[in-house]
Write an enzyme that holds these catalytic residues in place. Sequence first.
Site, PDB file in Angstrom:
ATOM      1  CB  CYS A 172      55.764  83.309 -25.005  1.00  0.00           C
ATOM      2  SG  CYS A 172      54.796  83.584 -23.696  1.00  0.00           S
TER       3      CYS A 172
HETATM    4  C1  BEZ Z   1      57.105  85.589 -20.978  1.00  0.00           C
HETATM    5  O1  BEZ Z   1      56.501  84.813 -21.735  1.00  0.00           O
HETATM    6  O2  BEZ Z   1      58.466  85.774 -21.063  1.00  0.00           O
HETATM    7  C2  BEZ Z   1      56.299  86.100 -19.560  1.00  0.00           C
HETATM    8  C3  BEZ Z   1      55.054  86.250 -19.813  1.00  0.00           C
HETATM    9  C4  BEZ Z   1      54.337  86.627 -18.575  1.00  0.00           C
HETATM   10  C5  BEZ Z   1      55.119  86.959 -17.362  1.00  0.00           C
HETATM   11  C6  BEZ Z   1      56.304  86.517 -17.438  1.00  0.00           C
HETATM   12  C7  BEZ Z   1      57.033  86.254 -18.566  1.00  0.00           C
END
Ligand code: BEZ
Length: 248
Positions: free
Chosen positions: A82
């Site tokens: 994200c």
């Molecule tokens: C991320 O944004 O890195 C993420 C969020 C949930 C699960 C895996 C990765």
Amino acid sequence: MLPHEYGIEKSRRYEVESLARATRDERPGRQVNLPQTASLRLGDKAPDFTQDSTQGPIHLYEWMGESWAVLFSHPADFTPVCTTELGMVARLKPEFDKRNVKVIGLSVDPLFRHDEWAGDIAETQGVELNFPLLADADRRVAQLYDMIHPNAHPTETVRSVFIIDPKKTVRLTHTYPAATGRNFDELLRVIDSMQLTDEKKIATPANWKPGEDVVILPSVRNSEAEKLFPKGYTELKPYLRITPQPTD
Ligand code: BEZ
């Protein structure tokens, strides 16, 4: 708890819960059972809402005005994928602006977390968060747009994208899993295609990029095509006629 500890803790919890669910869900009849929200389809009216954001309360329709909008959700603040996605969208903002498109992110974390995380985004991605991020802690928008897929995760949003046109019609939806970051150049490409095909009697072929040849709509007769596409066209089949991208 420090912000980075909060993020790590959330990621760990997410992985543990996903694993537990994957195991459980292999057994028939053990799917998570939450109230069903109607999913939005292309051509539907985009639901209006008012919600808090990093740029103050946002009333969707008012905020959009005559612009297009890209509304996209991500699972959680202080998570690695994200963080890169929000940095990428911030870098691409001038490209969205050029196309009269406003961008707005969402996660179900509270506003004070978004504000803390914005500092990390600036620090690690080299760009300020220059668009609003909805703080949908009460999940109002997530429910309206069916962004929580309970068999993937019971409470967090998946990576949903909605492109909404100035008439507030849903024009594109897509959903990515949490561990896969999206390709935001593809969103720009689709917007270019939609804005062109709204104006001209054409469609864009597979992997089309702006400036490349397009196809003439099958509903256009050859006699009309000659007038509409003065650069000419190649007829490979009566339904497959290729012409340079119109520029005027
Ligand atoms: C991320 O944004 O890195 C993420 C969020 C949930 C699960 C895996 C990765």
